[in-house]
Motif scaffolding. Sequence first.
Motif, PDB file in Angstrom:
ATOM      1  N   GLU A  50       5.890   8.009 -13.844  1.00 24.51           N
ATOM      2  CA  GLU A  50       4.518   7.510 -13.741  1.00 24.51           C
ATOM      3  C   GLU A  50       4.384   6.104 -14.316  1.00 24.51           C
ATOM      4  O   GLU A  50       3.594   5.301 -13.824  1.00 24.51           O
ATOM      5  CB  GLU A  50       3.568   8.475 -14.447  1.00 24.51           C
ATOM      6  CG  GLU A  50       3.371   9.789 -13.679  1.00 24.51           C
ATOM      7  CD  GLU A  50       2.425  10.740 -14.380  1.00 24.51           C
ATOM      8  OE1 GLU A  50       2.186  10.539 -15.595  1.00 24.51           O
ATOM      9  OE2 GLU A  50       1.927  11.667 -13.712  1.00 24.51           O
TER      10      GLU A  50
ATOM     11  N   ALA B 186       1.206  -3.791  -5.695  1.00 24.80           N
ATOM     12  CA  ALA B 186       0.456  -3.525  -4.467  1.00 24.80           C
ATOM     13  C   ALA B 186      -0.881  -4.246  -4.476  1.00 24.80           C
ATOM     14  O   ALA B 186      -1.296  -4.840  -3.468  1.00 24.80           O
ATOM     15  CB  ALA B 186       0.252  -2.024  -4.304  1.00 24.80           C
ATOM     16  N   ALA B 187      -1.591  -4.206  -5.610  1.00 26.66           N
ATOM     17  CA  ALA B 187      -2.893  -4.869  -5.701  1.00 26.66           C
ATOM     18  C   ALA B 187      -2.756  -6.375  -5.518  1.00 26.66           C
ATOM     19  O   ALA B 187      -3.573  -7.017  -4.832  1.00 26.66           O
ATOM     20  CB  ALA B 187      -3.544  -4.550  -7.043  1.00 26.66           C
TER      21      ALA B 187
ATOM     22  N   LEU C  48       0.825  -1.207   0.000  1.00 27.44           N
ATOM     23  CA  LEU C  48       0.000   0.000   0.000  1.00 27.44           C
ATOM     24  C   LEU C  48       0.863   1.262   0.000  1.00 27.44           C
ATOM     25  O   LEU C  48       0.456   2.301  -0.542  1.00 27.44           O
ATOM     26  CB  LEU C  48      -0.931   0.010   1.219  1.00 27.44           C
ATOM     27  CG  LEU C  48      -2.077  -1.002   1.220  1.00 27.44           C
ATOM     28  CD1 LEU C  48      -2.835  -0.919   2.531  1.00 27.44           C
ATOM     29  CD2 LEU C  48      -3.018  -0.754   0.046  1.00 27.44           C
TER      30      LEU C  48
ATOM     31  N   VAL D 267       5.548   3.852 -11.594  1.00 33.15           N
ATOM     32  CA  VAL D 267       4.580   3.850 -10.500  1.00 33.15           C
ATOM     33  C   VAL D 267       3.393   2.958 -10.830  1.00 33.15           C
ATOM     34  O   VAL D 267       2.871   2.246  -9.964  1.00 33.15           O
ATOM     35  CB  VAL D 267       4.124   5.293 -10.197  1.00 33.15           C
ATOM     36  CG1 VAL D 267       2.905   5.291  -9.283  1.00 33.15           C
ATOM     37  CG2 VAL D 267       5.261   6.063  -9.543  1.00 33.15           C
ATOM     38  N   GLN D 268       2.940   2.959 -12.087  1.00 38.44           N
ATOM     39  CA  GLN D 268       1.820   2.103 -12.466  1.00 38.44           C
ATOM     40  C   GLN D 268       2.151   0.635 -12.253  1.00 38.44           C
ATOM     41  O   GLN D 268       1.289  -0.161 -11.858  1.00 38.44           O
ATOM     42  CB  GLN D 268       1.441   2.361 -13.919  1.00 38.44           C
ATOM     43  CG  GLN D 268       0.752   3.713 -14.124  1.00 38.44           C
ATOM     44  CD  GLN D 268       0.462   3.999 -15.583  1.00 38.44           C
ATOM     45  OE1 GLN D 268       0.562   3.107 -16.419  1.00 38.44           O
ATOM     46  NE2 GLN D 268       0.125   5.237 -15.897  1.00 38.44           N
TER      47      GLN D 268
ATOM     48  N   TYR E 118       1.677  -0.132  -8.671  1.00 37.84           N
ATOM     49  CA  TYR E 118       0.271  -0.310  -8.315  1.00 37.84           C
ATOM     50  C   TYR E 118      -0.163  -1.764  -8.528  1.00 37.84           C
ATOM     51  O   TYR E 118      -0.915  -2.328  -7.731  1.00 37.84           O
ATOM     52  CB  TYR E 118      -0.609   0.603  -9.161  1.00 37.84           C
ATOM     53  CG  TYR E 118      -0.529   2.064  -8.797  1.00 37.84           C
ATOM     54  CD1 TYR E 118       0.013   2.478  -7.588  1.00 37.84           C
ATOM     55  CD2 TYR E 118      -0.996   3.044  -9.667  1.00 37.84           C
ATOM     56  CE1 TYR E 118       0.093   3.820  -7.266  1.00 37.84           C
ATOM     57  CE2 TYR E 118      -0.931   4.392  -9.343  1.00 37.84           C
ATOM     58  CZ  TYR E 118      -0.380   4.769  -8.132  1.00 37.84           C
ATOM     59  OH  TYR E 118      -0.306   6.092  -7.803  1.00 37.84           O
ATOM     60  N   VAL E 119       0.306  -2.360  -9.610  1.00 33.20           N
ATOM     61  CA  VAL E 119      -0.034  -3.760  -9.885  1.00 33.20           C
ATOM     62  C   VAL E 119       0.512  -4.659  -8.771  1.00 33.20           C
ATOM     63  O   VAL E 119      -0.180  -5.552  -8.271  1.00 33.20           O
ATOM     64  CB  VAL E 119       0.534  -4.191 -11.254  1.00 33.20           C
ATOM     65  CG1 VAL E 119       0.297  -5.672 -11.491  1.00 33.20           C
ATOM     66  CG2 VAL E 119      -0.100  -3.377 -12.368  1.00 33.20           C
TER      67      VAL E 119
ATOM     68  N   LEU F  71       3.342   1.793  -1.666  1.00 36.44           N
ATOM     69  CA  LEU F  71       3.717   2.156  -3.030  1.00 36.44           C
ATOM     70  C   LEU F  71       2.788   3.236  -3.582  1.00 36.44           C
ATOM     71  O   LEU F  71       3.168   4.014  -4.452  1.00 36.44           O
ATOM     72  CB  LEU F  71       3.678   0.919  -3.933  1.00 36.44           C
ATOM     73  CG  LEU F  71       4.658  -0.214  -3.577  1.00 36.44           C
ATOM     74  CD1 LEU F  71       4.467  -1.385  -4.521  1.00 36.44           C
ATOM     75  CD2 LEU F  71       6.090   0.271  -3.614  1.00 36.44           C
ATOM     76  N   PHE F  72       1.540   3.264  -3.052  1.00 34.60           N
ATOM     77  CA  PHE F  72       0.600   4.301  -3.496  1.00 34.60           C
ATOM     78  C   PHE F  72       1.025   5.680  -2.997  1.00 34.60           C
ATOM     79  O   PHE F  72       0.531   6.700  -3.502  1.00 34.60           O
ATOM     80  CB  PHE F  72      -0.811   3.993  -2.990  1.00 34.60           C
ATOM     81  CG  PHE F  72      -1.453   2.818  -3.676  1.00 34.60           C
ATOM     82  CD1 PHE F  72      -2.094   2.975  -4.892  1.00 34.60           C
ATOM     83  CD2 PHE F  72      -1.410   1.548  -3.124  1.00 34.60           C
ATOM     84  CE1 PHE F  72      -2.678   1.894  -5.538  1.00 34.60           C
ATOM     85  CE2 PHE F  72      -1.993   0.465  -3.753  1.00 34.60           C
ATOM     86  CZ  PHE F  72      -2.632   0.636  -4.973  1.00 34.60           C
TER      87      PHE F  72
END
Length: 602
Positions: free
Chosen positions: A251, A261-262, A33, A254-255, A258-259, A35-36
């Motif tokens: 960015e 983290a999910a 999380l 960062v995307q 997000y993967v 990472l967000f």
Amino acid sequence: MTTLRSRALRELTRRRGRSAFTVLTIAGAVIGLWLFAVPSLIDRAMDERVAGDLLWDLRFAPNGIELTDQDVDALRAIPNVAGLEARVIVRADAREGDRTSEVLLVGVDDFADQEANVVHLLEGEIPEKGEVLADPQNARSGRFRSGIGDTFTLAGDPITVSGLGASLEWSASVDDGAPTFYLQVDRLQSAIGDPGFSWIDVRVSERTDEALLATADAFRGRLETIDPDITYWEPVQIRDPDWWPEKDQVENVVQLMYVIAALGVASAALMVSTTMNAVVREQTREIGVIKAVGGTRSAILRSYLLTAALLGALGTAVGIAAGIPLANLLVGFAGREFSGVEASFAVPVWIVVLSVVVGIGAPVLAALPAIWRAARIPVRDALVDYGVAGSFGRSTLDRTVAALPGLSRPVRLGLRNALRNKRRSLVTGVQVGFAVGTFLGFLAMGITILDVSAATFTGEGGDIVVFVRGDADDVIAGVPGVEVAAPVTYSSAAINGEVYPLQGQGWSAEAFHGGMRKGRWFTEDEVSGSQGVAVVGPALASIEEVTVGDTIRVETAENRMDVAIVGITSVMVNDGKMLYLPISTAAGLTGETVPEAYFVAT
């Protein structure tokens, strides 16, 4: 402390290994999380640097305009102009030991007094004659290692590094561009024999669209008054207030975070669900005893939910403790690698709150179905339960598997055990699927990056790129081993106000752009006839929402033209944001009629 609360605490130590793994899984999800938090931390660091560097709002690129002190004062007096810097940007060959590299030279008028795009002196002394400041990103990237006091050869002359200097924009361009050095602008003008300026950065007081456009028009009008024959090598640029150098690259990374983290949160939820299912299954008889001596359904629910909440709280604490330094470490790494920016340590409160809510709430929600089923089991069924589901054989699937011929006894027993608790088997299968999918996903991504990079490097120049100012078709074609040589010009053009890199290319350049996504490359007739056709990169096509057959208006500093898109290439030169025109068509738009390079296939 009540008996049921005591039971909830005791559960954490009953299966220490299982509890530890569950806590670590939840901690991993909470770390994910954090990472967000990386984008907001990077934006914060960049906003500080943008303000400190006085980053430009408007950029003008004249083809060498001479400016006196009075001219500069007149430009500063234009309404809404808060500051400006006129510079010279030149590329040159530098030799460090036995290695020759193309470097970028940035001319600065006064290192002690800068009004836009500030170049900071980090160490050493302001350069004098025969000296330069080296950007620290040169050595950090491994592209040019000369430091303070070192001497190298620049365009045939010895140059000494007097210190280290950095700027937000040019430091960020070192990795993708060229090693950068800073020196006095008058000395750079003297060295190249041209007293003109090729770059003017302007800061404004008011950043509304109307004010920016009015200021740009007034500034261009004043420049035309100074030099009626002025031309530009690039359209006027207006910086988006949220933009900073290399933002797109950051960015993209960062995307990917997000993967990750999910996946971490989903894996933790599955782990907690499986754990609580196992706990409840093991303690079915214990639940029956609790209910037999007066334990209510709500009390049992609270007790087992407390166990899940405690596991979540422990995992959250570990995750926050590890997530804070990890997020700041990633921000520091991204800042240094992409832009040469040192980010200050920070802890966003909102991500702490999010970690607590998800770290405790997700395990509780994941455990709720199993606990709800346990709380509703009748006392008699719970007391006679032996921990093994006795329902096998009732469903059609069970009977079908049991009737399969030719199965050995161990295989038949294995299938029965897998189907005895279908829910647990399904959850376990999903967890294995996440693991295998993640592994294959990242493996496939790595292979894709390698394949796309190889195709992109080929599309960006084939085997050899020859930088030459002039028509060298016959000379290059006469070199033994040359199979194809395509002339190229470099420029930029605007489409709907967005500036994109522009390459003018000969028809033979098709050899370097194999794998068209749609359409085709230029024909020989289209190149020789200066026809209004274009091939675009895949990202440009997506951003502008255009496809083969559409017409777009292309604007340069010199001209504008409507061109028809005949193809969309699949190579990712300049991240797929390239505009390709026949070299003769590009010449009509930019005024650049002489090839600047040749792509050579051997």
